[in-house]
Design a protein around this motif. Structure first.
Motif, PDB file in Angstrom:
ATOM      1  N   ILE A   1     105.207  52.961  33.069  1.00  0.00           N
ATOM      2  CA  ILE A   1     105.768  54.772  32.068  1.00  0.00           C
ATOM      3  C   ILE A   1     107.041  55.280  32.993  1.00  0.00           C
ATOM      4  O   ILE A   1     106.722  55.404  33.678  1.00  0.00           O
ATOM      5  CB  ILE A   1     104.462  55.166  32.412  1.00  0.00           C
ATOM      6  N   TRP A   2     107.525  55.565  31.905  1.00  0.00           N
ATOM      7  CA  TRP A   2     108.437  56.778  32.824  1.00  0.00           C
ATOM      8  C   TRP A   2     108.891  57.479  31.597  1.00  0.00           C
ATOM      9  O   TRP A   2     108.993  58.095  30.357  1.00  0.00           O
ATOM     10  CB  TRP A   2     110.052  55.891  32.712  1.00  0.00           C
ATOM     11  N   ASN A   3     108.666  59.416  32.430  1.00  0.00           N
ATOM     12  CA  ASN A   3     108.761  59.971  31.843  1.00  0.00           C
ATOM     13  C   ASN A   3     107.792  60.031  30.599  1.00  0.00           C
ATOM     14  O   ASN A   3     108.049  60.751  29.706  1.00  0.00           O
ATOM     15  CB  ASN A   3     110.329  60.391  31.339  1.00  0.00           C
ATOM     16  N   GLY A   4     106.578  60.550  30.905  1.00  0.00           N
ATOM     17  CA  GLY A   4     105.861  59.511  29.918  1.00  0.00           C
ATOM     18  C   GLY A   4     105.163  59.045  28.853  1.00  0.00           C
ATOM     19  O   GLY A   4     105.089  59.000  27.602  1.00  0.00           O
ATOM     20  N   GLN A   5     106.429  58.010  28.366  1.00  0.00           N
ATOM     21  CA  GLN A   5     106.707  57.800  27.756  1.00  0.00           C
ATOM     22  C   GLN A   5     106.700  55.830  27.860  1.00  0.00           C
ATOM     23  O   GLN A   5     107.132  55.521  29.218  1.00  0.00           O
ATOM     24  CB  GLN A   5     108.449  56.988  27.093  1.00  0.00           C
ATOM     25  N   ILE A   6     106.020  54.655  27.196  1.00  0.00           N
ATOM     26  CA  ILE A   6     106.228  53.320  27.631  1.00  0.00           C
ATOM     27  C   ILE A   6     107.451  52.331  27.601  1.00  0.00           C
ATOM     28  O   ILE A   6     107.567  52.671  26.526  1.00  0.00           O
ATOM     29  CB  ILE A   6     105.101  52.495  27.128  1.00  0.00           C
ATOM     30  N   TYR A   7     107.772  51.841  28.431  1.00  0.00           N
ATOM     31  CA  TYR A   7     109.338  51.658  28.074  1.00  0.00           C
ATOM     32  C   TYR A   7     108.799  50.063  28.583  1.00  0.00           C
ATOM     33  O   TYR A   7     110.054  49.413  28.412  1.00  0.00           O
ATOM     34  CB  TYR A   7     110.552  51.770  29.302  1.00  0.00           C
ATOM     35  N   HIS A   8     108.081  49.043  29.066  1.00  0.00           N
ATOM     36  CA  HIS A   8     107.836  48.298  30.017  1.00  0.00           C
ATOM     37  C   HIS A   8     106.676  48.116  29.553  1.00  0.00           C
ATOM     38  O   HIS A   8     105.471  48.257  29.490  1.00  0.00           O
ATOM     39  CB  HIS A   8     107.822  47.263  31.325  1.00  0.00           C
ATOM     40  N   PHE A   9     106.018  46.410  28.895  1.00  0.00           N
ATOM     41  CA  PHE A   9     104.692  46.082  28.696  1.00  0.00           C
ATOM     42  C   PHE A   9     103.998  44.439  28.705  1.00  0.00           C
ATOM     43  O   PHE A   9     105.911  43.660  28.871  1.00  0.00           O
ATOM     44  CB  PHE A   9     104.004  46.667  27.814  1.00  0.00           C
ATOM     45  N   LYS A  10     102.936  44.360  28.839  1.00  0.00           N
ATOM     46  CA  LYS A  10     102.640  43.021  28.713  1.00  0.00           C
ATOM     47  C   LYS A  10     101.455  42.149  27.897  1.00  0.00           C
ATOM     48  O   LYS A  10     100.825  43.485  26.755  1.00  0.00           O
ATOM     49  CB  LYS A  10     102.812  41.558  29.785  1.00  0.00           C
ATOM     50  N   VAL A  11     101.544  41.339  26.683  1.00  0.00           N
ATOM     51  CA  VAL A  11     100.430  40.698  26.149  1.00  0.00           C
ATOM     52  C   VAL A  11      99.281  39.532  27.383  1.00  0.00           C
ATOM     53  O   VAL A  11      99.478  39.237  27.807  1.00  0.00           O
ATOM     54  CB  VAL A  11     101.273  39.847  25.318  1.00  0.00           C
ATOM     55  N   HIS A  12      98.903  40.598  27.069  1.00  0.00           N
ATOM     56  CA  HIS A  12      97.015  39.623  27.975  1.00  0.00           C
ATOM     57  C   HIS A  12      97.323  37.770  27.488  1.00  0.00           C
ATOM     58  O   HIS A  12      97.529  37.395  25.792  1.00  0.00           O
ATOM     59  CB  HIS A  12      95.771  40.392  27.282  1.00  0.00           C
ATOM     60  N   ASP A  13      96.927  37.069  28.092  1.00  0.00           N
ATOM     61  CA  ASP A  13      97.674  35.857  28.219  1.00  0.00           C
ATOM     62  C   ASP A  13      96.245  34.935  27.113  1.00  0.00           C
ATOM     63  O   ASP A  13      96.321  34.256  25.796  1.00  0.00           O
ATOM     64  CB  ASP A  13      96.850  34.587  29.018  1.00  0.00           C
TER      65      ASP A  13
END
Length: 748
Positions: free
Chosen positions: A458-470
């Motif tokens: 998270i940066w400044n309340g926004q998602i900018y990176h994420f993943k998908v569970h295997d």
């Protein structure tokens, strides 16, 4: 699954037909063919729901759906050419001087219209055959009910794991217990967490590694995902890189030569600090044994109890809700649903997210009594809950999720990049005047609310990176079947299955070059490359552009932020008339771009970030009237933006813009030219000049801009540029020390 892909495709086809019919006169006989095609499409759409239900038990219906999908893809590609021709013809007619570009002349020509007519007639023949076969399978027309869109909510980031306190303490005792030094010659201890997918092995390991006592006990920690394929060299390099980042460059004496066996890889860890430990998570007990864990060092992660599953499900399902009178009834049903989780925390999380948007007894009973629980599914214990959540998604959002399986497990997605990919594929709609980026945000939030994504940054309340569970990735692969493919290049020739694969990830080792020919790739829509050093040669690209004319997306920048493109983009790139997105970022050798690139009328995203030797943009860039994103941040050799950038009135995001502040001439883009870009929402801009023409600056009209980052390259003061531009209240605004170090929220 077929319903997500087909429904979206057929809806797009109908949109293209409707728009084109209104804007251009058809050849004699073609209008009748188009009307027939529309009737067939309406009929096919009503049969999809019944076909999808019967597909799981009837292989012939499954084959029927595959044929329909293939025809739908071909149909959309043919009609996309027609739509492009229509738009170019209209643009040509609107030319004030009456000068119609050569490309417009081609599309308005009799030969082009005749080719379109022949294609539509052939598609009609194929669709006719498919529709007639419905009686053989006793397919019925059913009204497709779109599921209610869930209320979007903030994501769940669980910092503690329900029911795992005891096993966490056990792992900590293994990691930090024993002698402070390892006896010479004895192997480093390996602790393995073993259990089926969805039990929370990775989450537990992450929780342990982030424990303050662990961080204090060990000098450094490296986290490596091995995923489905075990490559000793790759794992060793990843560990070394992780340790280098933490320890300021210490390489721990490991060589870069290939390591052929796990034993040899493990021996190298003896060169590390004493009392080092290895923590492994795996679904396979044999892997744990192979890695040297003794029976006492193997932790078999057990399923949770029904009460623990209910606790997870309840916390998510009732989050943000007031105490309701009916909560007692819902709790009784919820406990029964929790038993369906069969002890898997991932299932509890998914079902809790699904129930969060439902507040009545009837809605909860629908989940409890769903027929999906009776289906014969692979990995049924976890796939059934995921399928319930999947079917709760609107059709376009389903396809957005499925698209994510193109990338490998443990891949770190960037929000802006994945939504840009969705846009290129048409998943967010096809109206060029619509705010499709906001649609992408809505779809993303729906997938977050359904727990399809995790590990958010998270940066400044926004998602900018994420993943998908295997496990979720496995589920997506199961649904998408042959739609997506990964190919490893082992020679100069690569084969794929053109009848099935539309989205391809090509992995090229640094010892190989990108293949000069990809057999069966004529119908590819997506090509993403993972490449080694200087593998993308002009000849390979020329062959690719000549044979893969249906490409809608080309991404040469994954996953190391290094693009191994040689110093040339061939002119043949201009033949990719369907292309919407091209990512050439980090092409450090690239100095120029061919003018032919500007013939790609449908291009929506041009990413040139960190092409540090790029000297100028094409002179005819003003022809890219559908361009929505341009990125040139970090292009240090680029000294000016051409004036024709002001013609790109579809732009929503512009990163790395170079604008003159001291004058407005007919050669260079200026602050005043920003006023032409009425749809612009995010801007990262380098302002050049030692003075400000305030009258011209006022013409910038930033009223619709939501995010603005500025780097001042001349002697202009910050206060002066703020006064001249007068950015509106509420805008996210910031100055940058260097114009490529823009606020994270503006990052492409």
């Amino acid at each position: 699954m077929a319903d997500a892909i087909l429904s979206l495709l057929l809806d797009q086809v109908k949109t293209i037909i409707d728009k084109a019919k209104k804007e251009v006169k058809l050849l004699v006989g073609v209008e009748e063919e188009v009307e027939k095609l529309e009737r067939n499409l309406d009929l096919v759409l009503t049969m999809l729901a019944d076909a999808e239900e019967k597909k799981t038990t009837d292989k012939l219906v499954k084959i029927w759906l595959a044929r329909l999908k293939e025809a739908a893809y071909d149909m959309e590609d043919a009609l996309d050419e027609w739509r492009s021709g229509v738009e170019l013809e209209v643009k040509g007619a609107e030319n004030a001087q009456g000068k119609v570009p050569r490309l417009c002349n081609f599309f308005s020509s009799f030969s082009f219209r005749r080719e379109v007519a022949v294609n539509i007639k052939e598609i009609n023949r194929r669709i006719d055959e498919i529709v007639k076969e419905k009686d053989r399978y006793q397919l019925e027309s059913k009204k497709i009910e779109l599921p209610k869109r869930p209320e979007t909510s903030s994501f769940v980031d669980v910092s503690k794991l329900c029911g795992r306190d005891g096993v966490k303490r056990e792992i900590l005792s293994y990691l930090m217990g024993g002698n402070s030094e390892v006896e010479a010659g004895k192997p480093i201890q390996t602790i393995s967490i073993v259990g089926m997918g969805g039990l929370g092995k990775t989450a537990l390991a992450q929780l342990v590694c982030n424990d303050p006592d662990v961080k204090q006990h060990f000098e450094s920690v490296a986290w490596v995902c091995v995923s489905d394929s075990f490559d000793e060299k790759r794992v060793a390099k990843a560990i070394i890189q992780g340790l280098e980042n933490l320890c300021g460059g210490a390489a721990y004496g490991l060589e870069s030569d290939p390591l052929e066996r796990w034993d040899s890889l493990k021996v190298t860890f003896n060169l590390g600090a004493t009392a080092s430990k290895i923590l492994v998570t795996t679904r396979n007990l044999n892997v744990a044994s192979m890695m040297g864990s003794s029976d006492s060092q193997i932790i078999h992660l057990k399923k949770l109890g029904d009460e623990e599953c209910w606790s997870i499900l309840r916390d998510i399902a009732f989050r943000g809700k007031d105490k309701m009178k009916s909560r007692g009834d819902l709790e009784e049903i919820g406990r029964k649903i929790a038993k369906r989780c069969t002890g898997l925390p991932l299932a509890a999380k998914v079902l809790g997210s699904l129930l969060q948007s439902r507040s009545t007894k009837g809605e909860w009973l629908t989940i409890l009594d769903s027929e999906i629980w009776k289906l014969n599914l692979a990995q049924k214990e976890i796939f059934a809950p995921l399928l319930l959540s999947y079917y709760d998604l609107p059709h376009p959002v389903r396809q957005c999720f499925l698209y994510c399986v193109l990338f490998p497990k443990d891949f770190e997605y960037t929000y802006n990049n994945i939504t840009s990919h969705w846009l290129a594929q048409g998943f967010l709609g096809s109206d060029p005047n619509a705010d499709l980026e906001s649609v992408g945000l809505e779809y993303f939030n729906i997938l977050v609310a359904h727990s399809f994504f995790q590990d958010f940054k998270i940066w400044n309340g926004q998602i900018y990176h994420f993943k998908v569970h295997d496990v979720v990735h496995d589920f997506g692969k199961y649904l998408a079947e042959d739609e997506f493919a990964t190919e490893v290049v082992e020679s100069d020739h690569l084969s794929t299955n053109s009848a099935k694969h539309r989205h391809l990830l090509v992995m090229v080792d640094k010892r190989m070059t990108f293949p000069t020919f990809i057999s069966g790739a004529e119908k590819l829509r997506t090509l993403v490359t993972y490449t080694g050093k200087d593998t993308l040669t002009p000849n390979a690209l020329r062959s690719l552009f000549n044979h893969c004319r249906r490409l809608r997306l080309l991404d040469f920048n994954r996953p190391t932020q290094r693009n191994h493109l040689c110093n040339e983009v061939p002119e043949e790139v201009g033949k990719l008339m369907h292309l919407r997105h091209i990512n050439l970022a980090y092409s450090k050798k690239l100095e120029t771009l061919p003018e032919a690139l500007c013939n790609i009328f449908n291009l929506e995203c041009l990413n040139l970030e960190r092409c540090q030797n790029l000297k100028h943009l094409p002179e005819s860039i003003g022809k890219l009237l559908n361009l929505r994103t341009i990125a040139t941040t970090g292009c240090f050799a680029l000294t000016q933006y051409p004036k024709d950038i002001r013609k790109l009135t579809s732009l929503r995001r512009a990163h790395g813009v170079i604008a003159r502040a001291d004058r407005n001439d007919d050669k260079e883009f200026s602050l005043a030219d920003l006023g032409n870009l009425k749809h612009l929402r995010t801007v990262a801009m380098k302002v050049v000049g030692n003075s400000i023409d305030k009258e011209e600056a006022r013409k910038a009209e930033l009223q619709n801009v939501e995010e603005l980052g500025i780097y001042l390259a001349g002697e202009v003061e910050e206060g002066d540029i703020i006064e001249a531009l007068h950015p509106p209240a509420g805008i996210r605004f910031g100055f940058c020390d260097n114009y490529w170090l823009i606020p994270r929220g503006l990052e492409l």
